[in-house]
Design a protein around this motif. Sequence first.
Motif, PDB file in Angstrom:
ATOM      1  N   ALA B  53       0.832  -1.201   0.000  1.00 64.09           N
ATOM      2  CA  ALA B  53       0.000   0.000   0.000  1.00 64.09           C
ATOM      3  C   ALA B  53       0.870   1.256   0.000  1.00 64.09           C
ATOM      4  CB  ALA B  53      -0.927  -0.005   1.210  1.00 64.09           C
ATOM      5  N   LEU B  54       1.923   1.222   0.807  1.00 67.50           N
ATOM      6  CA  LEU B  54       2.795   2.394   0.920  1.00 67.50           C
ATOM      7  C   LEU B  54       3.508   2.672  -0.407  1.00 67.50           C
ATOM      8  CD1 LEU B  54       3.383   4.219   3.341  1.00 67.50           C
ATOM      9  CD2 LEU B  54       5.588   3.064   3.545  1.00 67.50           C
ATOM     10  N   VAL B  55       4.052   1.606  -0.991  1.00 60.38           N
ATOM     11  CA  VAL B  55       4.777   1.789  -2.255  1.00 60.38           C
ATOM     12  C   VAL B  55       3.815   2.245  -3.356  1.00 60.38           C
ATOM     13  CG1 VAL B  55       6.117   0.626  -4.042  1.00 60.38           C
ATOM     14  CG2 VAL B  55       6.588   0.164  -1.638  1.00 60.38           C
ATOM     15  N   GLY B  56       2.619   1.644  -3.357  1.00 63.31           N
ATOM     16  CA  GLY B  56       1.634   2.042  -4.363  1.00 63.31           C
ATOM     17  C   GLY B  56       1.207   3.494  -4.183  1.00 63.31           C
ATOM     18  N   HIS B  57       1.097   3.917  -2.923  1.00 62.01           N
ATOM     19  CA  HIS B  57       0.652   5.285  -2.617  1.00 62.01           C
ATOM     20  C   HIS B  57       1.712   6.307  -3.012  1.00 62.01           C
ATOM     21  CE1 HIS B  57      -1.250   8.603  -0.509  1.00 62.01           C
ATOM     22  NE2 HIS B  57      -0.122   8.804   0.136  1.00 62.01           N
ATOM     23  N   THR B  58       2.959   6.039  -2.631  1.00 60.66           N
ATOM     24  CA  THR B  58       4.020   7.009  -2.910  1.00 60.66           C
ATOM     25  C   THR B  58       4.513   6.886  -4.345  1.00 60.66           C
ATOM     26  OG1 THR B  58       5.719   5.467  -2.168  1.00 60.66           O
ATOM     27  CG2 THR B  58       4.854   6.998  -0.527  1.00 60.66           C
ATOM     28  N   GLY B  59       4.319   5.697  -4.942  1.00 59.92           N
ATOM     29  CA  GLY B  59       4.823   5.503  -6.292  1.00 59.92           C
ATOM     30  C   GLY B  59       6.322   5.287  -6.324  1.00 59.92           C
ATOM     31  N   LYS B 123      -7.930  10.266  -6.510  1.00 59.14           N
ATOM     32  CA  LYS B 123      -6.947  10.775  -5.552  1.00 59.14           C
ATOM     33  C   LYS B 123      -6.996  12.308  -5.526  1.00 59.14           C
ATOM     34  CE  LYS B 123      -3.826   7.061  -6.813  1.00 59.14           C
ATOM     35  NZ  LYS B 123      -2.483   6.636  -7.183  1.00 59.14           N
ATOM     36  N   ASP B 124      -7.099  12.874  -6.710  1.00 56.45           N
ATOM     37  CA  ASP B 124      -7.110  14.317  -6.835  1.00 56.45           C
ATOM     38  C   ASP B 124      -8.319  14.909  -6.114  1.00 56.45           C
ATOM     39  OD1 ASP B 124      -5.549  16.379  -8.007  1.00 56.45           O
ATOM     40  OD2 ASP B 124      -7.285  16.824  -9.295  1.00 56.45           O
ATOM     41  N   ALA B 125      -9.479  14.272  -6.336  1.00 54.74           N
ATOM     42  CA  ALA B 125     -10.702  14.752  -5.691  1.00 54.74           C
ATOM     43  C   ALA B 125     -10.570  14.647  -4.174  1.00 54.74           C
ATOM     44  CB  ALA B 125     -11.903  13.940  -6.173  1.00 54.74           C
ATOM     45  N   PRO B 134      -2.402   9.893   4.577  1.00 55.90           N
ATOM     46  CA  PRO B 134      -2.956   8.671   5.175  1.00 55.90           C
ATOM     47  C   PRO B 134      -4.465   8.559   4.949  1.00 55.90           C
ATOM     48  CG  PRO B 134      -1.603   9.876   6.755  1.00 55.90           C
ATOM     49  CD  PRO B 134      -1.734  10.755   5.563  1.00 55.90           C
ATOM     50  N   GLY B 135      -5.168   9.690   5.002  1.00 53.54           N
ATOM     51  CA  GLY B 135      -6.611   9.685   4.776  1.00 53.54           C
ATOM     52  C   GLY B 135      -6.939   9.209   3.372  1.00 53.54           C
TER      53      GLY B 135
END
Lengths: 265, 223, 229
Positions: B53-59, B123-125, B134-135
Amino acid sequence: MIQFDGVTKRYVDGTVAVDDLTLQIPTGQITVLVGPSGCGKTTTLRMINRLIEPTSGTITIDGEDVRAQDPARLRRGIGYVIQHAGLFPHRTIVDNIATVPYLLGWDKKKARTTALELMERVGLDTKMARRYPYQLSGGQQQRVGVARALAADPPVMLMDEPFSAVDPIVRKSLQDEFIRLQSELRKTIAFVTHDIDEAVKLGHTVAVFKVGGVLAQHSTPDELLAAPADDFVREFLGGEKGLKRLRFNRDLDRQDEPGVEAAER
Amino acid sequence: MNLADQIKDAWTWLTASAHWSGGDGIPHRLLEHLGYSALALVIAALIALPLGALVGHTGRGGFAVVTVANFARSIPTLGLLLLVVTVTSIGLTPVIIPLIALATPPILVNTYEGVRGVDPDIKDAARGMGMTGPGILLKAEVPVAMPLILLGLRTAAIQVVATATIAAYAGIGGLGRYIVDGLARKDYPSVVGGSVLVVLLAVIVQLAFVGIRRAVVSRGLRN
Amino acid sequence: MTLAAADGGEPLIRWDWIGDHTGQLADLTAHHLKLALLPILFGLVVAIPLGLLCARWRWLYPPTLGVANVLYGLPSLALFMLFIPYFGIGSGGRADFTIIVPLTLFSLSVLVPNVVDGLRSVPDPVRQAATAMGFGTLRRLIQVELPIAVPVVIAGARVAAVSSISLVSVGTLIGNGGLGQLFVDGYSRDFTTPIIVSCVLIIALALISDGVLVAAQRLLTPWARRGTR
């Protein structure tokens, strides 16, 4: 000439997409089918090359019933352009354009030469011939789509919102070039759009459809703007305000491009 | 011996009352099997879910994640088990380590791909509405990625259940005993019977995930 | 020449053992590759037509997927056992099919869904355009949809190949596991070197095969956007 005679398309769930349509699409002219979503304009278009089969009525091209012909063979003789171009991502631009010639069994070299000529014709740099679709912009892809439809030199072209997915500036240049191209090629074209400005700009005649697949009016753009047949058409054209704007734009177009005026009348 | 005979013998074996009680009975072996599988799956999930999840979130680190997962996938489970047994001794550790290595890649890759693949507009919205990192991850990205994450967990669970048969080689039981012992004694009904039980367990896991999917995935995302 | 000391002062790896067994290692590696990769080849030969059929007649897909899922959940050893009566036990010749056939079935459980997903990944406008230009169903499937499915199919082949290479070693329990033979050899003698060497070789084979497939995809699909897969 493409002739619709009492054509109805009713789906199994009972919805009527096209209702008893009788319409002529004259040879060598652009006939625009326009209307709100759900008015059956795309269904009408797709019945010409039998992507959809009518429930009743007949459609003929130059007197020959389309249903008397093998669908695949019929389609190879009709150009088709859609909104998102639908280019084959795995083929180069030149091979994309040569798709139908290949299907018709043309010599590979002849097909490619034709494709290259068409690239120039639709305003594409032939340096792009070896590129793949993903390397092109939306506007360029759309030009390839038009070139591909023209490749086997079909007398009839069907165009389903071909310029809707690009931004307004690109759209205008595509439309202008399309008018120029048509003045040279004189194809029989059925053109679907939901954009009344585009309809008035491109059509020799404009067919306005209502929801439920009913033809509300079929006339030249000038007649349409001068005398909308009923309240629905008047409202679709944007009421008095919209009509004023459309007439004004039409005069502007005439001043801009006298060639178009000559071609139209 | 043909297939029909194999099935008949396995059925006789499965329905023999002697096989349904005691330390070597089916219920006991089944519980052992489930226990090792669940333990390995939980540990693998604890490693892979947050990391993916972390890697996917930060890219950042996506390439490393895929490479590590590919590497882990290529480790021969049986080899790792026998190596750990040889170096340490028989017991729980040599069973759990290879099973974790087996379960981690699918969970890791699917979580990463799922979170990374969330429509940027969403994500943008979320950011536009005032959500912070985190939210966004917990309230937007993870729920939207949930179908893919569950698919990864399911794949891992099925592989672990099928592979936990190797526990027998580390001397700690599980349904693999029937297969391994049967093999040693040339007692094929026991081998086939044990295999059938493992397959049934795998099918039950599949069905359980259908239920979990109903419960966890928003109705707007199903299909 | 010790890498690390295990219990009892026995080195974890004895390098001289490797030097003394290069011939055997080469033979086992070759056999391992045969046992692992023939199933992928057979799997592709079966999965592509099967996937095309499932794409053509959609009702075929749910039952096919169900069978694939059950296959996927089988313990590999159990599946090997199932074929002993037909192809026999041992290494080489006919007995190799005791390993190859089950691994082909496993590869199908990965490849068939990927072929179908790949065919479904074809954008709708592309499919429509093909039909409208006069492609028949079969020609469209083969000339348009299948080539576009190639990246997804290769992604499946990568997973199948890596698992297959790892799974062959389980065959050692019925006497035919390629490099896996060395697991049991080392285990029974309480000797770690063969186990480590064969593990390393198996991982290397898996990673090399994966690399070859990635290269094959680059070559086969120059049209694919870089970085999307």
